[in-house]
Design a protein around this motif. Structure first.
Motif, mmCIF file in Angstrom:
data_model
loop_
_atom_site.group_PDB
_atom_site.id
_atom_site.type_symbol
_atom_site.label_atom_id
_atom_site.label_comp_id
_atom_site.label_asym_id
_atom_site.label_seq_id
_atom_site.Cartn_x
_atom_site.Cartn_y
_atom_site.Cartn_z
ATOM 1 N N ARG A 15 -7.853 -4.638 2.407
ATOM 2 C CA ARG A 15 -7.048 -4.500 3.620
ATOM 3 C C ARG A 15 -6.654 -5.860 4.196
ATOM 4 N N ARG A 31 0.799 -1.218 0.000
ATOM 5 C CA ARG A 31 0.000 0.000 0.000
ATOM 6 C C ARG A 31 0.838 1.277 0.000
ATOM 7 N N GLU A 34 -6.290 0.831 -3.070
ATOM 8 C CA GLU A 34 -7.144 -0.093 -2.310
ATOM 9 C C GLU A 34 -8.496 -0.270 -2.991
#
Length: 252
Positions: free
Chosen positions: A32, A4, A19
């Motif tokens: 996540r 990320r 994301e």
């Protein structure tokens, strides 16, 4: 390495934008929860084994499990070009956008599986001799044409249609090296008409991201650090008019 933060997609679209893209790509899987793994065979690559990707063949096997190439750790050779994720404006197109399946990102990797990206001018000339899988069919899906789209902050949105099938009687999908050449020529055209100050010989074509049915955005990187940015880290998943910062143009 942190997907990320250090990945090309996060560097291009921002962490939140990446994301959102991963969630769409993996059909609602909570990005996540992704736990990318690495392989000694592909240094610097982020692979996933879960969830299984239904619409693409796996790249390699890791510990006996099929693994898909999701992203690459950013090479520290220069600035990664930031972009907003392209979205259709028309409501009906937006609905199709939300429901369409996406193909896995494409990265232009060399035979040594370490060197990443093609210098734009060389790719535009068809010089892709060291490209891994150069003669394989490009993994662009079942389409005859597609749009290369660029949403570079500070410049007008830009797109160009390219052919993704050859001119033989079978109309086969073009090879990966042909795809690289056509995308590189499209990006060269953008730089000629839209990006004042950016020199083509300083641009590297890292890969392509499938952002919607019939639309791909190139991952671009300069071979030098040529942009001054404020401490504000933009969310490139949002529309430009929703941002609270202005973006300087890159100058070569």
């Amino acid at each position: 390495m942190d997907l990320r933060v250090d990945g090309y997609l996060s560097q291009t679209f921002g962490s939140e934008g990446a994301e959102q893209y991963f969630t769409r790509l993996l059909r609602g899987f909570n990005s996540r929860l992704l736990q990318p793994i690495s392989s000694q065979e592909w240094p610097g690559a982020f692979f996933i084994t879960t969830p299984a990707v239904q619409n693409a063949p796996h790249s390699i096997q890791i510990n006996g499990q099929p693994a898909w190439l999701l992203d690459y750790h950013m090479r520290h050779i220069g600035t990664v070009v930031p972009q907003f994720i392209w979205r259709p404006v028309n409501p009906s197109d937006a609905q199709r956008y939300a429901n369409s399946s996406l193909n896995m990102p494409i990265f232009f990797v060399h035979h040594n599986r370490v060197t990443l990206g093609l210098h734009l001018i060389m790719a535009a000339a068809g010089d892709c001799t060291t490209l891994l899988g150069a003669g394989n069919a490009a993994p662009v899906g079942d389409c005859s044409t597609t749009y290369v789209r660029i949403k570079w902050p500070g410049y007008d949105d830009w797109s160009k249609q390219i052919m993704t099938r050859d001119q033989t009687s079978a109309h086969s999908t073009i090879t990966l090296e042909k795809l690289a050449k056509r995308v590189a020529n499209a990006v060269c055209h953008f730089l000629d008409v839209g990006a004042n100050g950016i020199k083509k010989n300083h641009v590297i074509l890292i890969g392509l991201v499938h952002v919607s049915q019939g639309s791909w955005q190139p991952i671009l990187q300069l071979d030098r650090y040529n942009i001054t940015r404020s401490p504000y880290v933009p969310d490139f998943s949002r529309a430009p008019n929703e941002q609270s910062a202005s973006y300087p143009r890159m100058l070569a």
